[in-house]
Design an enzyme around this catalytic site. Sequence first.
Site, PDB file in Angstrom:
ATOM      1  N   LEU A 132      17.457  12.502 -24.030  1.00  0.00           N
ATOM      2  CA  LEU A 132      16.881  14.212 -23.870  1.00  0.00           C
ATOM      3  C   LEU A 132      15.623  13.772 -23.373  1.00  0.00           C
ATOM      4  O   LEU A 132      15.111  14.289 -22.424  1.00  0.00           O
ATOM      5  CB  LEU A 132      17.154  14.854 -25.706  1.00  0.00           C
ATOM      6  CG  LEU A 132      16.164  15.684 -25.223  1.00  0.00           C
ATOM      7  CD1 LEU A 132      17.418  16.768 -24.322  1.00  0.00           C
ATOM      8  CD2 LEU A 132      16.218  16.460 -26.479  1.00  0.00           C
ATOM      9  N   ASP A 147      12.944   2.288 -14.112  1.00  0.00           N
ATOM     10  CA  ASP A 147      12.707   1.554 -14.938  1.00  0.00           C
ATOM     11  C   ASP A 147      13.644   1.220 -15.662  1.00  0.00           C
ATOM     12  O   ASP A 147      13.532   0.532 -16.727  1.00  0.00           O
ATOM     13  CB  ASP A 147      11.952   2.570 -15.465  1.00  0.00           C
ATOM     14  CG  ASP A 147      10.319   2.891 -14.919  1.00  0.00           C
ATOM     15  OD1 ASP A 147      10.317   1.883 -14.322  1.00  0.00           O
ATOM     16  OD2 ASP A 147       9.607   3.035 -15.543  1.00  0.00           O
ATOM     17  N   ALA A 198      12.704   7.320 -14.759  1.00  0.00           N
ATOM     18  CA  ALA A 198      12.051   7.284 -13.738  1.00  0.00           C
ATOM     19  C   ALA A 198      12.796   6.453 -12.511  1.00  0.00           C
ATOM     20  O   ALA A 198      12.571   5.275 -11.945  1.00  0.00           O
ATOM     21  CB  ALA A 198      10.998   6.176 -14.192  1.00  0.00           C
ATOM     22  N   ASP A 216      15.201   9.915 -38.347  1.00  0.00           N
ATOM     23  CA  ASP A 216      16.418   9.381 -37.518  1.00  0.00           C
ATOM     24  C   ASP A 216      17.292   7.700 -37.296  1.00  0.00           C
ATOM     25  O   ASP A 216      17.701   7.380 -37.601  1.00  0.00           O
ATOM     26  CB  ASP A 216      16.505  10.254 -36.374  1.00  0.00           C
ATOM     27  CG  ASP A 216      17.229  11.951 -36.174  1.00  0.00           C
ATOM     28  OD1 ASP A 216      17.288  11.852 -37.956  1.00  0.00           O
ATOM     29  OD2 ASP A 216      17.710  12.409 -35.493  1.00  0.00           O
ATOM     30  N   THR A 260      20.789  13.874 -27.882  1.00  0.00           N
ATOM     31  CA  THR A 260      19.215  14.636 -28.560  1.00  0.00           C
ATOM     32  C   THR A 260      18.228  13.156 -28.617  1.00  0.00           C
ATOM     33  O   THR A 260      17.002  14.359 -29.242  1.00  0.00           O
ATOM     34  CB  THR A 260      19.380  15.403 -29.617  1.00  0.00           C
ATOM     35  OG1 THR A 260      19.859  15.229 -30.319  1.00  0.00           O
ATOM     36  CG2 THR A 260      20.885  16.556 -29.208  1.00  0.00           C
TER      37      THR A 260
END
Length: 296
Positions: free
Chosen positions: A196, A181, A216, A72, A192
């Site tokens: 994800l 963060d 986070a 990808d 995705t």
Amino acid sequence: MRFAIFGNIYQPRKSNAIQKLICMLEERHAELLIDNEFYRFLTQQLQIDVHPSELITDNDFTADIVISMGGDGTFLKAASRVGDKQLPIVGINMGRLGFLADVSPDEIETMINDIYDGRYELEHRAVLQVDFYDGNSGKPIQCKGYPYALNDVAILKHDSSSMISIHTEIGRNYLTTYQSDGIIVATPTGSTAYSLSVGGPILEPTSGTIGITPVAAHSLNVRPVVLRDDCEISLQVSSRSHNYLVAIDGRSASYSEDVRLKIQKAPFQTIVLKRQNQTFFQTLRHKMMWGADNRD
């Protein structure tokens, strides 16, 4: 037909698949336009005898079909080279997990035959545009690189800094100030990917949406948000280190906290070439191994 070919130069073990593709296209007397860096890899490292019609040295090229050979990440690089040319891109997966590059090496022959026979579909995928402004004067600032993302835009802290604050507005409406963060603003295509992995929602590629997912977050009350893709997202970052990172499809650059961002849908789309009867949900089940039971 004219094929523009881009590829990953770090996968020498995949030379058989590359050789197969080139031989099939040459047998059909196709015009081959090969990225210059990939051409050097093919001829010097893999010792493949290939005779392209021309080498692609910049983004000024034309073709009927663009082929990405890699994962990808390679597909995203090819998409950035295609830009707004509206050329269909097909991804041959030479890596592991691939949602964009979803043609396996053993499907190359079928894919080429399908292309010549017109047995394929075109999906139009939304792209994000990132604009940068001086936080004091409001004047536009030049982006440090290509300002468009097929997958996502990530606003992140520097590795050595504490969490950052990201004041977020949707249109003229204040949403929240993320203490985290960072955040990821993802297209459905990018839902995705990085999004994800930090708990973001999976979005159907043509759903006309944008996802915002915190990284986070300091508060457990903060959750991903899904918006219409005609929304304009404005971000102002504060950081103890007075700077932060912006990663546009993984291409990262540092900016001062005096720089604010505006993210919106780009005025063009990326066209993904898909084989007929191949759906996103089939790919999702396969890649996510849903329904598989690996217990002994």
